[in-house]
Design a protein around this motif. Structure first.
Motif, PDB file in Angstrom:
ATOM      1  N   ALA A  49      39.075  59.566  94.087  1.00 50.05           N
ATOM      2  CA  ALA A  49      39.895  58.761  94.982  1.00 50.05           C
ATOM      3  C   ALA A  49      41.198  58.357  94.307  1.00 50.05           C
ATOM      4  O   ALA A  49      41.191  57.820  93.194  1.00 50.05           O
ATOM      5  CB  ALA A  49      39.125  57.509  95.414  1.00 50.05           C
ATOM      6  N   ASP A 123      31.974  62.157 105.565  1.00 51.91           N
ATOM      7  CA  ASP A 123      32.875  61.001 105.519  1.00 51.91           C
ATOM      8  C   ASP A 123      33.012  60.524 104.075  1.00 51.91           C
ATOM      9  O   ASP A 123      32.421  59.510 103.682  1.00 51.91           O
ATOM     10  CB  ASP A 123      32.328  59.877 106.401  1.00 51.91           C
ATOM     11  CG  ASP A 123      33.360  58.775 106.641  1.00 51.91           C
ATOM     12  OD1 ASP A 123      34.453  58.841 106.032  1.00 51.91           O
ATOM     13  OD2 ASP A 123      33.067  57.845 107.418  1.00 51.91           O
ATOM     14  N   SER A 125      35.462  59.122 102.534  1.00 43.75           N
ATOM     15  CA  SER A 125      36.135  57.827 102.393  1.00 43.75           C
ATOM     16  C   SER A 125      35.141  56.676 102.497  1.00 43.75           C
ATOM     17  O   SER A 125      35.209  55.704 101.732  1.00 43.75           O
ATOM     18  CB  SER A 125      37.218  57.678 103.469  1.00 43.75           C
ATOM     19  OG  SER A 125      38.237  58.644 103.299  1.00 43.75           O
ATOM     20  N   ARG A 129      34.021  53.893  99.520  1.00 41.82           N
ATOM     21  CA  ARG A 129      34.564  52.568  99.829  1.00 41.82           C
ATOM     22  C   ARG A 129      34.077  51.492  98.853  1.00 41.82           C
ATOM     23  O   ARG A 129      34.854  50.637  98.420  1.00 41.82           O
ATOM     24  CB  ARG A 129      34.185  52.197 101.267  1.00 41.82           C
ATOM     25  CG  ARG A 129      34.928  50.987 101.823  1.00 41.82           C
ATOM     26  CD  ARG A 129      34.714  50.915 103.320  1.00 41.82           C
ATOM     27  NE  ARG A 129      35.298  52.066 103.984  1.00 41.82           N
ATOM     28  CZ  ARG A 129      34.829  52.588 105.112  1.00 41.82           C
ATOM     29  NH1 ARG A 129      33.752  52.093 105.676  1.00 41.82           N
ATOM     30  NH2 ARG A 129      35.422  53.631 105.657  1.00 41.82           N
ATOM     31  N   ILE A 132      35.824  51.874  95.537  1.00 44.42           N
ATOM     32  CA  ILE A 132      37.227  51.492  95.658  1.00 44.42           C
ATOM     33  C   ILE A 132      37.363  49.976  95.672  1.00 44.42           C
ATOM     34  O   ILE A 132      38.243  49.397  95.022  1.00 44.42           O
ATOM     35  CB  ILE A 132      37.845  52.106  96.930  1.00 44.42           C
ATOM     36  CG1 ILE A 132      37.903  53.634  96.805  1.00 44.42           C
ATOM     37  CG2 ILE A 132      39.228  51.529  97.195  1.00 44.42           C
ATOM     38  CD1 ILE A 132      38.338  54.334  98.085  1.00 44.42           C
ATOM     39  N   SER A 142      42.701  51.249 101.043  1.00 39.56           N
ATOM     40  CA  SER A 142      42.885  52.644 101.435  1.00 39.56           C
ATOM     41  C   SER A 142      43.068  53.529 100.206  1.00 39.56           C
ATOM     42  O   SER A 142      43.535  53.075  99.165  1.00 39.56           O
ATOM     43  CB  SER A 142      44.107  52.784 102.348  1.00 39.56           C
ATOM     44  OG  SER A 142      45.288  52.382 101.662  1.00 39.56           O
ATOM     45  N   GLN A 144      43.212  58.106  99.103  1.00 36.53           N
ATOM     46  CA  GLN A 144      43.008  59.515  99.435  1.00 36.53           C
ATOM     47  C   GLN A 144      41.811  60.006  98.622  1.00 36.53           C
ATOM     48  O   GLN A 144      41.823  59.925  97.394  1.00 36.53           O
ATOM     49  CB  GLN A 144      44.258  60.329  99.098  1.00 36.53           C
ATOM     50  CG  GLN A 144      45.462  59.985  99.955  1.00 36.53           C
ATOM     51  CD  GLN A 144      46.669  60.841  99.606  1.00 36.53           C
ATOM     52  OE1 GLN A 144      46.724  61.459  98.548  1.00 36.53           O
ATOM     53  NE2 GLN A 144      47.640  60.872 100.511  1.00 36.53           N
ATOM     54  N   VAL A 145      40.808  60.519  99.301  1.00 35.47           N
ATOM     55  CA  VAL A 145      39.547  60.886  98.652  1.00 35.47           C
ATOM     56  C   VAL A 145      39.358  62.397  98.714  1.00 35.47           C
ATOM     57  O   VAL A 145      39.401  62.999  99.796  1.00 35.47           O
ATOM     58  CB  VAL A 145      38.349  60.174  99.318  1.00 35.47           C
ATOM     59  CG1 VAL A 145      37.054  60.545  98.598  1.00 35.47           C
ATOM     60  CG2 VAL A 145      38.549  58.667  99.311  1.00 35.47           C
TER      61      VAL A 145
END
Length: 212
Positions: A49, A123, A125, A129, A132, A142, A144-145
């Motif tokens: 990410a 999914d 992202s 999460r 992150i 937010s 970019q993964v």
């Protein structure tokens, strides 16, 4: 030489006719290797990410991509791989009914592995999460993964693990069932029937027999 019509004769015939894939040692090893392969993928990076600099908790956090291991992206995969590994080892010493139950457990664990890994692929992202949020201190940050090849490898290994588990049922027809009430001549007839693998030797040692 046992009469082919007797129980010992039928057991010897089945043992001699067992294909290589149906040998207990071969199949148990296959299940163990595939379960360990799934477990091994979770120790590798599944997601990479790139954080949004405006939301990163530290400036350095935005410089390098955040690597998310499989054990963090799909926590259930690690546990299910260990369940499958334990089930494969237990199948070597289980009885006929227990082997059906163990096979079902391994297949369900494999289905869980495939589902969890496929969810990450669908999914990434959402899977990243939590990591992150831990890196930035901001929930819902937010990024970019990018996905590595390891989630796909986990899906493939999980499918193969389920197929290997399903082989336990037909293969177990060639496995000799041993109990503490076996006749004294059982070990000798088993030795004459064909080669003894490592698991057979261990079973005989546990009964007090000398496999040598």
């Amino acid at each position: 030489m046992p009469d082919p019509g007797t129980a010992d004769g039928k057991a010897n015939k089945a043992r001699k006719g067992a294909p290589n894939w149906a040998r207990k040692g071969t199949l148990v090893l296959l299940v163990a290797v595939l379960a360990l392969a799934v477990f091994g993928t979770t120790t590798q990076t599944w997601l990479s990410a790139t954080l949004d600099p405006s939301q990163a908790g530290q400036a350095a956090a935005a410089q390098e991509p955040l690597e998310v291991q499989g054990s963090d992206a799909a926590t259930t995969v690690t546990a299910l791989a260990l369940v499958a590994l334990a089930g494969g080892l237990a199948a070597a010493i289980a009885g006929r009914i227990a082997r059906w139950i163990i096979t079902a457990i391994i297949v369900l664990a494999s289905a869980g592995i495939v589902t969890a890994a496929a969810t990450v692929l669908a999914d990434p992202s959402a899977a990243a999460r939590g990591s992150i949020a831990a890196a930035t201190g901001i929930s819902g940050g937010s990024a970019q993964v990018a996905v590595t090849a390891f989630p796909t490898l986990a899906v493939v290994a999980g499918c193969l693990l389920a197929l290997a588990a399903l082989l336990i049922i037909p293969a177990s027809r060639y496995w000799k069932t041993r109990t503490r009430y076996d006749a004294p001549g059982t070990a000798a007839s088993a030795t004459a029937a064909g080669p003894i693998d490592e698991i057979d030797s261990w079973d005989r040692l546990s009964r007090g027999d000398d496999p040598t």
